[in-house]
Design a protein around this motif. Structure first.
Motif, PDB file in Angstrom:
ATOM      1  N   ASN A 145      16.567  -4.223 -77.559  1.00 28.40           N
ATOM      2  CA  ASN A 145      16.466  -4.161 -78.785  1.00 28.40           C
ATOM      3  C   ASN A 145      16.073  -2.871 -79.410  1.00 28.40           C
ATOM      4  O   ASN A 145      15.403  -2.632 -80.487  1.00 28.40           O
ATOM      5  CB  ASN A 145      15.239  -5.225 -79.172  1.00 28.40           C
ATOM      6  CG  ASN A 145      14.089  -5.012 -78.361  1.00 28.40           C
ATOM      7  OD1 ASN A 145      14.138  -4.033 -77.693  1.00 28.40           O
ATOM      8  ND2 ASN A 145      13.187  -5.912 -78.414  1.00 28.40           N
ATOM      9  N   TYR A 146      16.543  -1.857 -78.553  1.00 32.14           N
ATOM     10  CA  TYR A 146      16.103  -0.362 -79.036  1.00 32.14           C
ATOM     11  C   TYR A 146      17.391   0.284 -78.752  1.00 32.14           C
ATOM     12  O   TYR A 146      17.801   0.279 -77.451  1.00 32.14           O
ATOM     13  CB  TYR A 146      14.908   0.192 -78.589  1.00 32.14           C
ATOM     14  CG  TYR A 146      14.538   1.625 -78.808  1.00 32.14           C
ATOM     15  CD1 TYR A 146      14.583   2.452 -77.693  1.00 32.14           C
ATOM     16  CD2 TYR A 146      14.518   1.986 -79.999  1.00 32.14           C
ATOM     17  CE1 TYR A 146      14.336   3.766 -77.943  1.00 32.14           C
ATOM     18  CE2 TYR A 146      14.206   3.557 -80.174  1.00 32.14           C
ATOM     19  CZ  TYR A 146      14.099   4.167 -79.222  1.00 32.14           C
ATOM     20  OH  TYR A 146      14.137   5.684 -79.372  1.00 32.14           O
ATOM     21  N   ARG A 158      16.414  -0.231 -84.117  1.00 32.33           N
ATOM     22  CA  ARG A 158      15.956  -1.179 -83.538  1.00 32.33           C
ATOM     23  C   ARG A 158      16.798  -2.313 -84.084  1.00 32.33           C
ATOM     24  O   ARG A 158      17.399  -2.551 -84.984  1.00 32.33           O
ATOM     25  CB  ARG A 158      14.592  -1.286 -83.948  1.00 32.33           C
ATOM     26  CG  ARG A 158      13.706  -0.090 -83.192  1.00 32.33           C
ATOM     27  CD  ARG A 158      12.233  -0.002 -83.376  1.00 32.33           C
ATOM     28  NE  ARG A 158      11.762   1.158 -83.154  1.00 32.33           N
ATOM     29  CZ  ARG A 158      11.498   1.825 -81.887  1.00 32.33           C
ATOM     30  NH1 ARG A 158      11.426   0.781 -80.906  1.00 32.33           N
ATOM     31  NH2 ARG A 158      10.933   2.989 -81.673  1.00 32.33           N
ATOM     32  N   SER A 199      17.942  -0.611 -74.585  1.00 27.17           N
ATOM     33  CA  SER A 199      16.751  -0.516 -73.935  1.00 27.17           C
ATOM     34  C   SER A 199      16.295  -2.028 -74.187  1.00 27.17           C
ATOM     35  O   SER A 199      15.842  -2.231 -75.109  1.00 27.17           O
ATOM     36  CB  SER A 199      15.709   0.521 -74.083  1.00 27.17           C
ATOM     37  OG  SER A 199      14.487   0.273 -73.529  1.00 27.17           O
ATOM     38  N   ARG A 200      15.821  -2.692 -73.126  1.00 30.78           N
ATOM     39  CA  ARG A 200      15.091  -3.930 -73.116  1.00 30.78           C
ATOM     40  C   ARG A 200      13.332  -3.550 -72.491  1.00 30.78           C
ATOM     41  O   ARG A 200      12.514  -3.294 -73.094  1.00 30.78           O
ATOM     42  CB  ARG A 200      15.521  -5.116 -72.580  1.00 30.78           C
ATOM     43  CG  ARG A 200      14.548  -6.159 -72.468  1.00 30.78           C
ATOM     44  CD  ARG A 200      15.184  -7.429 -72.267  1.00 30.78           C
ATOM     45  NE  ARG A 200      15.437  -7.457 -70.561  1.00 30.78           N
ATOM     46  CZ  ARG A 200      15.606  -8.468 -69.791  1.00 30.78           C
ATOM     47  NH1 ARG A 200      15.132  -9.505 -70.304  1.00 30.78           N
ATOM     48  NH2 ARG A 200      15.817  -8.349 -68.820  1.00 30.78           N
ATOM     49  N   LEU A 223      15.709   2.574 -70.632  1.00 29.91           N
ATOM     50  CA  LEU A 223      16.651   3.092 -71.032  1.00 29.91           C
ATOM     51  C   LEU A 223      18.000   3.129 -70.345  1.00 29.91           C
ATOM     52  O   LEU A 223      17.941   3.615 -68.974  1.00 29.91           O
ATOM     53  CB  LEU A 223      16.370   4.528 -71.623  1.00 29.91           C
ATOM     54  CG  LEU A 223      15.988   4.705 -73.054  1.00 29.91           C
ATOM     55  CD1 LEU A 223      16.067   6.223 -73.416  1.00 29.91           C
ATOM     56  CD2 LEU A 223      16.583   4.179 -73.996  1.00 29.91           C
TER      57      LEU A 223
END
Lengths: 116, 109
Positions: free
Chosen positions: B31-32, B51, B93-94, B97
């Motif tokens: 989510n990033y 995001r 990234s969860r 990265l």
């Protein structure tokens, strides 16, 4: 006034030697990382530390040992260097705002390691 | 684990044209999504990030779009300039990265 600094910038050494790379950040960040960038520019995380505690340890050979004496420093020691260890090693840091590894990471200038 | 694919691997554009770089990711929990620019011999530097609760973000000549359903995100650079020439990396990234393989962007003047 450098935010994330690494020493040395260049490292040329023989196979089998042991070497260390040092990293320091003056940003007040809680989390620090080591990345390896190979000859094809592929960037891969090796380790991350949060407040001196190991958080991520990727499938990196045991010859690589990170050490974080305090949250502003993260060093990388490499034993018995091999030809395949030749790469650019980047240190990075980020603020931990409660969401793991999802804040801006600031990279150091890199250490260019050449193993002969 | 997460896998990020990035295309194209090289991109040449004429100065003033637009450039688009695309990435897909495999982990729906990521989510990033940051984008980094790396000039020759220099460190990667963040240029923009997004995001998962946002579909699009813009900063001057740079924009990023995210399609969570299709699990892909793209970098758009308009009015390219020679100083935009660099390697661009996407990442997802969860919990860490994961970077794409990079795109070499050449802007010809």
């Amino acid at each position: 006034d450098t935010a994330v600094s690494q020493t040395p910038k260049y490292l040329v050494t023989q196979m089998g030697n042991d070497k260390s790379i040092k990293c320091e950040q003056n940003l007040g960040h809680d989390t620090m990382y080591w990345y390896k960038q190979d000859s094809k520019k592929f960037l891969k995380i090796m380790f991350s530390y949060n407040n001196k505690e190991l958080i991520i340890n990727e499938t990196v050979p045991n010859r690589f040992s990170p050490k974080s004496p305090d949250k502003a420093h993260l060093n990388l020691h490499i034993n018995s260097l091999e030809l395949g260890d030749s790469a650019v090693y980047f240190c990075a840091s980020s603020q931990n705002l409660g969401v793991s590894h999802q804040e801006t990471q600031y990279f150091g200038p890199g250490t260019r390691l050449l193993v002969l | 684990g997460e896998n990020v694919e990035q295309h194209p691997s090289t991109l040449s554009v004429q100065e003033g044209d637009s450039a688009v770089i695309k990435c897909t990711y495999s982990d729906s929990a990521s989510n990033y999504f940051p984008w980094y620019k790396q000039e020759l011999g220099k460190r990667p530097q963040l240029i923009i990030d997004i995001r998962s609760n946002v579909g699009e973000k813009k900063d001057q000549r740079i924009a990023v779009t995210l399609n969570k359903t299709a699990k892909h995100f793209s970098l758009h650079i308009t009015e390219t300039q020679p100083e935009d020439s660099a390697v661009y990396f996407c990442a997802a990234s969860r919990s860490k990265l994961v970077f794409g393989a990079g795109t070499i962007l050449r802007v010809k003047s």
